[in-house]
Design a protein around this motif. Structure first.
Motif, PDB file in Angstrom:
ATOM      1  N   ALA A   4       0.838  -1.201   0.000  1.00 31.35           N
ATOM      2  CA  ALA A   4       0.000   0.000   0.000  1.00 31.35           C
ATOM      3  C   ALA A   4       0.873   1.251   0.000  1.00 31.35           C
ATOM      4  N   ALA A   5       1.945   1.250   0.786  1.00 29.26           N
ATOM      5  CA  ALA A   5       2.860   2.396   0.831  1.00 29.26           C
ATOM      6  C   ALA A   5       3.532   2.588  -0.522  1.00 29.26           C
ATOM      7  N   GLY A   6       3.926   1.487  -1.154  1.00 25.67           N
ATOM      8  CA  GLY A   6       4.548   1.555  -2.485  1.00 25.67           C
ATOM      9  C   GLY A   6       3.572   2.092  -3.519  1.00 25.67           C
ATOM     10  N   ALA A   7       2.319   1.665  -3.448  1.00 24.07           N
ATOM     11  CA  ALA A   7       1.302   2.138  -4.393  1.00 24.07           C
ATOM     12  C   ALA A   7       1.046   3.632  -4.206  1.00 24.07           C
ATOM     13  N   VAL A   8       0.984   4.090  -2.953  1.00 18.16           N
ATOM     14  CA  VAL A   8       0.783   5.511  -2.678  1.00 18.16           C
ATOM     15  C   VAL A   8       1.973   6.316  -3.201  1.00 18.16           C
ATOM     16  N   HIS A   9       3.188   5.816  -2.958  1.00 16.14           N
ATOM     17  CA  HIS A   9       4.405   6.497  -3.427  1.00 16.14           C
ATOM     18  C   HIS A   9       4.402   6.591  -4.956  1.00 16.14           C
ATOM     19  N   ASN A  10       4.072   5.494  -5.626  1.00 14.45           N
ATOM     20  CA  ASN A  10       4.018   5.488  -7.093  1.00 14.45           C
ATOM     21  C   ASN A  10       2.936   6.435  -7.614  1.00 14.45           C
ATOM     22  N   ALA A  11       1.800   6.476  -6.933  1.00 12.27           N
ATOM     23  CA  ALA A  11       0.718   7.383  -7.349  1.00 12.27           C
ATOM     24  C   ALA A  11       1.170   8.833  -7.226  1.00 12.27           C
ATOM     25  N   ARG A  12       1.888   9.157  -6.166  1.00  6.07           N
ATOM     26  CA  ARG A  12       2.399  10.525  -5.985  1.00  6.07           C
ATOM     27  C   ARG A  12       3.421  10.882  -7.082  1.00  6.07           C
TER      28      ARG A  12
END
Length: 193
Positions: A4-12
């Motif tokens: 989830a943290a990786g997905a949020v980082h990639n989305a940003r």
């Protein structure tokens, strides 16, 4: 949680990239220059911005097509400058003419920088074209005016110089008159120069 943290980082990161790209497109559209991105391996050029209408109509989408619209007298110089930039990193900034296949040409200023891969091989060329036709025409008018004025001044001054030389050779002139004539001759030579 890590996913989830990786997905949020990639989305940003994706959002930041889209914002950056949007700002670039808006800036390119507002500029009077035409910004280009030449993908060297694919030999495809993408142009951004409106630039000059006369310039926009002439641009080719492949670099091979672009070489064909550069004025024949300018082509070799531009190719050499671009090759020097690719080989040595020397700045690429050239002024040349591009045409549309007729006798009509537009003067442009082209400034670009190569983007290189890890091995140092150029893979993209990012640059900007400016239509400088009006500036070149003004420079030509200035040059023509100076040439015309120079010619118009030299013709009567040459006549004055010739008459002064004749007056100097007159045998009955006193020394002070000869000195005045010599000073006038020196001033005439300076004006002609």
């Amino acid at each position: 949680a890590d996913n989830a943290a990786g997905a949020v980082h990639n989305a940003r990161l994706l959002d930041a990239l889209q914002n950056s790209e949007e700002r670039f497109r808006i800036a390119a559209q507002c500029a009077s220059d035409i910004v280009y991105d030449w993908d060297l391996p694919a030999d495809h050029v993408v142009y951004f911005g409106e630039g000059s209408g006369a310039l926009n109509e002439r641009l080719a989408r492949t670099r091979a097509g672009y070489w064909s619209i550069i004025h024949p007298e300018d082509r070799k110089r531009v190719e050499q400058a671009l090759n020097d930039h690719f080989e040595t990193g020397k700045a690429f900034s050239e002024e040349y003419r591009i045409g549309d296949g007729t006798e009509s040409y537009v003067a442009v200023s082209d400034r670009a920088t190569a983007i290189r891969d890890q091995k140092g091989t150029p893979i993209r060329l990012i640059g900007a074209l400016s239509d400088i036709t009006e500036r070149k025409q003004a420079e030509q008018m200035k040059s023509d005016f100076v040439s015309f004025v120079s010619h118009q001044l030299r013709t009567p001054l040459s006549g004055v110089k010739w008459m002064l030389e004749l007056a100097m050779d007159a045998a009955d002139n006193p020394e002070d008159v000869k000195s005045f004539i010599q000073d006038a001759g020196t001033s005439t030579d300076r004006l002609i120069g």
